[in-house]
Design a protein around this motif. Sequence first.
Motif, PDB file in Angstrom:
ATOM      1  N   ILE A  78       4.139  34.042 111.258  1.00  0.00           N
ATOM      2  CA  ILE A  78       4.853  34.349 112.498  1.00  0.00           C
ATOM      3  C   ILE A  78       5.323  33.056 113.148  1.00  0.00           C
ATOM      4  CG2 ILE A  78       4.693  35.398 114.798  1.00  0.00           C
ATOM      5  CD1 ILE A  78       2.489  37.198 113.703  1.00  0.00           C
ATOM      6  N   TRP A  79       6.587  33.018 113.515  1.00  0.00           N
ATOM      7  CA  TRP A  79       7.159  31.854 114.188  1.00  0.00           C
ATOM      8  C   TRP A  79       6.411  31.595 115.491  1.00  0.00           C
ATOM      9  CZ3 TRP A  79      12.143  31.764 117.518  1.00  0.00           C
ATOM     10  CH2 TRP A  79      12.599  30.445 117.656  1.00  0.00           C
ATOM     11  N   GLY A  80       5.921  30.384 115.669  1.00  0.00           N
ATOM     12  CA  GLY A  80       5.210  30.035 116.897  1.00  0.00           C
ATOM     13  C   GLY A  80       3.698  30.093 116.767  1.00  0.00           C
ATOM     14  N   ILE A  81       3.206  30.648 115.655  1.00  0.00           N
ATOM     15  CA  ILE A  81       1.761  30.682 115.428  1.00  0.00           C
ATOM     16  C   ILE A  81       1.411  29.577 114.437  1.00  0.00           C
ATOM     17  CG2 ILE A  81      -0.198  32.034 114.596  1.00  0.00           C
ATOM     18  CD1 ILE A  81       0.949  33.134 117.155  1.00  0.00           C
ATOM     19  N   GLY A  82       0.784  28.530 114.932  1.00  0.00           N
ATOM     20  CA  GLY A  82       0.428  27.399 114.084  1.00  0.00           C
ATOM     21  C   GLY A  82      -0.820  27.666 113.263  1.00  0.00           C
ATOM     22  N   ARG A  83      -1.186  26.683 112.473  1.00  0.00           N
ATOM     23  CA  ARG A  83      -2.320  26.832 111.554  1.00  0.00           C
ATOM     24  C   ARG A  83      -3.632  27.090 112.304  1.00  0.00           C
ATOM     25  NH1 ARG A  83      -3.018  22.199 107.193  1.00  0.00           N
ATOM     26  NH2 ARG A  83      -0.955  23.043 106.691  1.00  0.00           N
ATOM     27  N   GLN A  84      -3.863  26.338 113.384  1.00  0.00           N
ATOM     28  CA  GLN A  84      -5.115  26.497 114.124  1.00  0.00           C
ATOM     29  C   GLN A  84      -5.205  27.881 114.770  1.00  0.00           C
ATOM     30  OE1 GLN A  84      -5.307  23.140 116.804  1.00  0.00           O
ATOM     31  NE2 GLN A  84      -6.406  21.904 115.315  1.00  0.00           N
ATOM     32  N   TYR A  85      -4.103  28.317 115.402  1.00  0.00           N
ATOM     33  CA  TYR A  85      -4.100  29.640 115.999  1.00  0.00           C
ATOM     34  C   TYR A  85      -4.246  30.730 114.947  1.00  0.00           C
ATOM     35  CZ  TYR A  85      -3.064  28.516 120.874  1.00  0.00           C
ATOM     36  OH  TYR A  85      -3.142  28.092 122.166  1.00  0.00           O
ATOM     37  N   SER A  86      -3.652  30.504 113.784  1.00  0.00           N
ATOM     38  CA  SER A  86      -3.766  31.474 112.700  1.00  0.00           C
ATOM     39  C   SER A  86      -5.217  31.645 112.284  1.00  0.00           C
ATOM     40  CB  SER A  86      -2.907  31.025 111.516  1.00  0.00           C
ATOM     41  OG  SER A  86      -3.049  31.911 110.433  1.00  0.00           O
ATOM     42  N   HIS A  87      -5.945  30.535 112.108  1.00  0.00           N
ATOM     43  CA  HIS A  87      -7.365  30.606 111.752  1.00  0.00           C
ATOM     44  C   HIS A  87      -8.154  31.307 112.855  1.00  0.00           C
ATOM     45  CE1 HIS A  87      -6.690  28.399 108.197  1.00  0.00           C
ATOM     46  NE2 HIS A  87      -6.670  27.175 108.712  1.00  0.00           N
ATOM     47  N   PHE A  88      -7.838  30.970 114.099  1.00  0.00           N
ATOM     48  CA  PHE A  88      -8.535  31.570 115.229  1.00  0.00           C
ATOM     49  C   PHE A  88      -8.318  33.080 115.267  1.00  0.00           C
ATOM     50  CE2 PHE A  88      -8.293  33.059 119.682  1.00  0.00           C
ATOM     51  CZ  PHE A  88      -9.610  32.841 120.059  1.00  0.00           C
ATOM     52  N   LEU A  89      -7.094  33.509 115.051  1.00  0.00           N
ATOM     53  CA  LEU A  89      -6.781  34.932 115.071  1.00  0.00           C
ATOM     54  C   LEU A  89      -7.486  35.661 113.926  1.00  0.00           C
ATOM     55  CD1 LEU A  89      -2.972  34.756 115.922  1.00  0.00           C
ATOM     56  CD2 LEU A  89      -4.777  35.656 117.388  1.00  0.00           C
ATOM     57  N   ASN A  90      -7.476  35.052 112.749  1.00  0.00           N
ATOM     58  CA  ASN A  90      -8.149  35.661 111.599  1.00  0.00           C
ATOM     59  C   ASN A  90      -9.636  35.874 111.867  1.00  0.00           C
ATOM     60  OD1 ASN A  90      -6.187  34.056 108.927  1.00  0.00           O
ATOM     61  ND2 ASN A  90      -5.730  35.771 110.265  1.00  0.00           N
ATOM     62  N   LYS A  91     -10.254  34.887 112.539  1.00  0.00           N
ATOM     63  CA  LYS A  91     -11.673  35.005 112.867  1.00  0.00           C
ATOM     64  C   LYS A  91     -11.936  36.137 113.846  1.00  0.00           C
ATOM     65  CE  LYS A  91     -12.955  30.166 112.023  1.00  0.00           C
ATOM     66  NZ  LYS A  91     -13.434  28.914 112.654  1.00  0.00           N
ATOM     67  N   ASN A  92     -10.911  36.512 114.600  1.00  0.00           N
ATOM     68  CA  ASN A  92     -11.036  37.603 115.561  1.00  0.00           C
ATOM     69  C   ASN A  92     -10.409  38.893 115.030  1.00  0.00           C
ATOM     70  OD1 ASN A  92     -12.123  36.598 118.432  1.00  0.00           O
ATOM     71  ND2 ASN A  92     -10.965  34.924 117.480  1.00  0.00           N
ATOM     72  N   ASN A  93     -10.335  38.985 113.688  1.00  0.00           N
ATOM     73  CA  ASN A  93      -9.861  40.189 113.004  1.00  0.00           C
ATOM     74  C   ASN A  93      -8.410  40.530 113.317  1.00  0.00           C
ATOM     75  OD1 ASN A  93     -12.418  40.730 111.765  1.00  0.00           O
ATOM     76  ND2 ASN A  93     -13.143  41.537 113.729  1.00  0.00           N
ATOM     77  N   ILE A  94      -7.623  39.527 113.655  1.00  0.00           N
ATOM     78  CA  ILE A  94      -6.175  39.714 113.809  1.00  0.00           C
ATOM     79  C   ILE A  94      -5.537  39.008 112.623  1.00  0.00           C
ATOM     80  CG2 ILE A  94      -4.158  39.225 115.249  1.00  0.00           C
ATOM     81  CD1 ILE A  94      -5.984  39.318 117.679  1.00  0.00           C
ATOM     82  N   VAL A  95      -5.187  39.806 111.635  1.00  0.00           N
ATOM     83  CA  VAL A  95      -4.757  39.260 110.350  1.00  0.00           C
ATOM     84  C   VAL A  95      -3.247  39.386 110.148  1.00  0.00           C
ATOM     85  CG1 VAL A  95      -5.047  39.449 107.838  1.00  0.00           C
ATOM     86  CG2 VAL A  95      -7.012  39.800 109.366  1.00  0.00           C
ATOM     87  N   THR A  96      -2.662  40.458 110.669  1.00  0.00           N
ATOM     88  CA  THR A  96      -1.237  40.705 110.471  1.00  0.00           C
ATOM     89  C   THR A  96      -0.497  40.728 111.804  1.00  0.00           C
ATOM     90  OG1 THR A  96      -1.362  43.123 110.681  1.00  0.00           O
ATOM     91  CG2 THR A  96      -1.840  42.162 108.503  1.00  0.00           C
ATOM     92  N   ALA A  97       0.829  40.728 111.720  1.00  0.00           N
ATOM     93  CA  ALA A  97       1.660  40.809 112.925  1.00  0.00           C
ATOM     94  C   ALA A  97       1.398  42.124 113.665  1.00  0.00           C
ATOM     95  CB  ALA A  97       3.133  40.694 112.548  1.00  0.00           C
ATOM     96  N   LEU A  98       1.116  43.181 112.915  1.00  0.00           N
ATOM     97  CA  LEU A  98       0.803  44.464 113.552  1.00  0.00           C
ATOM     98  C   LEU A  98      -0.501  44.371 114.334  1.00  0.00           C
ATOM     99  CD1 LEU A  98       1.522  47.425 113.990  1.00  0.00           C
ATOM    100  CD2 LEU A  98       0.276  47.972 111.882  1.00  0.00           C
TER     101      LEU A  98
END
Length: 334
Positions: free
Chosen positions: A187-207
């Motif tokens: 996703i445009w605007g979601i960097g690597r660190q935020y991506s890891h953070f989101l994954n850890k909080n069970n937010i894996v996809t744009a949906l």
Amino acid sequence: MANDHIFALIDCNNFYASCERVFNPSLNNKPVVILSNNDGCVIARSQEAKDLGIEMATPAYKNKALFTKHNVNLFSSNYALYGDLSARVMDVISNFSPDIEIYSIDESFIELSGFKNRDLTEYGREIKATVEKWTGIPVSVGIAKTKTLAKIANHIAKKKKYYKGVFNLLDIEDINQVLVQVPVSKIWGIGRQYSHFLNKNNIVTALDLIQANDEWISKYLTSLGHQTVLELKGTSCIDMNSIDPPKKGIVSSKSFGKAVNTLSELEEAVSTYINIACNKLRKQHSVAQYISVYISTNRFKDTPQYNNNASIRFLSPTAYTPDFIQASLVILKR
């Protein structure tokens, strides 16, 4: 925030490798790798080279056996060439909309809100075919209600051969079927660190992201994160760059999202910014006789600091991108 926008993102495919192929068609369908100016690291690859497992930023010597085994075609970076072809591509794209924003050396947004009565998918195909015919550079086109969604649409157009390089999200009845296939890292605007953070909080996809609690998004991703969510939901928050009156001086600058440690990375970045500045220069029908390049370290980090600048004056005014790129690279090596 406007809700009636339609954006198209036109992105050149494997741009540096495609530039080399324009002047050497025998390279088509063969692995091509672009190396930094000192031939030290891989900075660009054709799709065939990517399929061989050649990774970005890896030292060339580590891939020597792979290069030899698969007859990989190697080139030193030629930023003057890339800047010139980029200018040609952007000039062609500007014929399809009066509202264009050059985002980088190989991609640009155009506003298509005034073309709602047209078949926009077909219009995207026309853009793609015209750019390729007039410049020799293959492109992908993504169309959507927001810039963030246009980025996703372009990624799909590029990766899924079924769409033949053009994907229009406006044609999709249930956009959630698309978003569930998009990792948050894309996703445009979601960097690597935020991506890891989101994954850890069970937010894996744009949906997953658009279905997350708004308060949680605002708290942990700040206002920019909330803006990204709104864009994914179809509400346009990021407008096209406004058109400024002619300027006596043009500045193109940007902070890096990650630490830049090599000359080749700086050369690539400076070439991109020079290309953007030269397009602005030509757009206001101007020429320039003076160029200055400045670089500095991150003043917010507790590390040794450095900043410097240097300039070159041309014998006569110009708006020719390769002239400025060559001058900027000379400045960088001082």
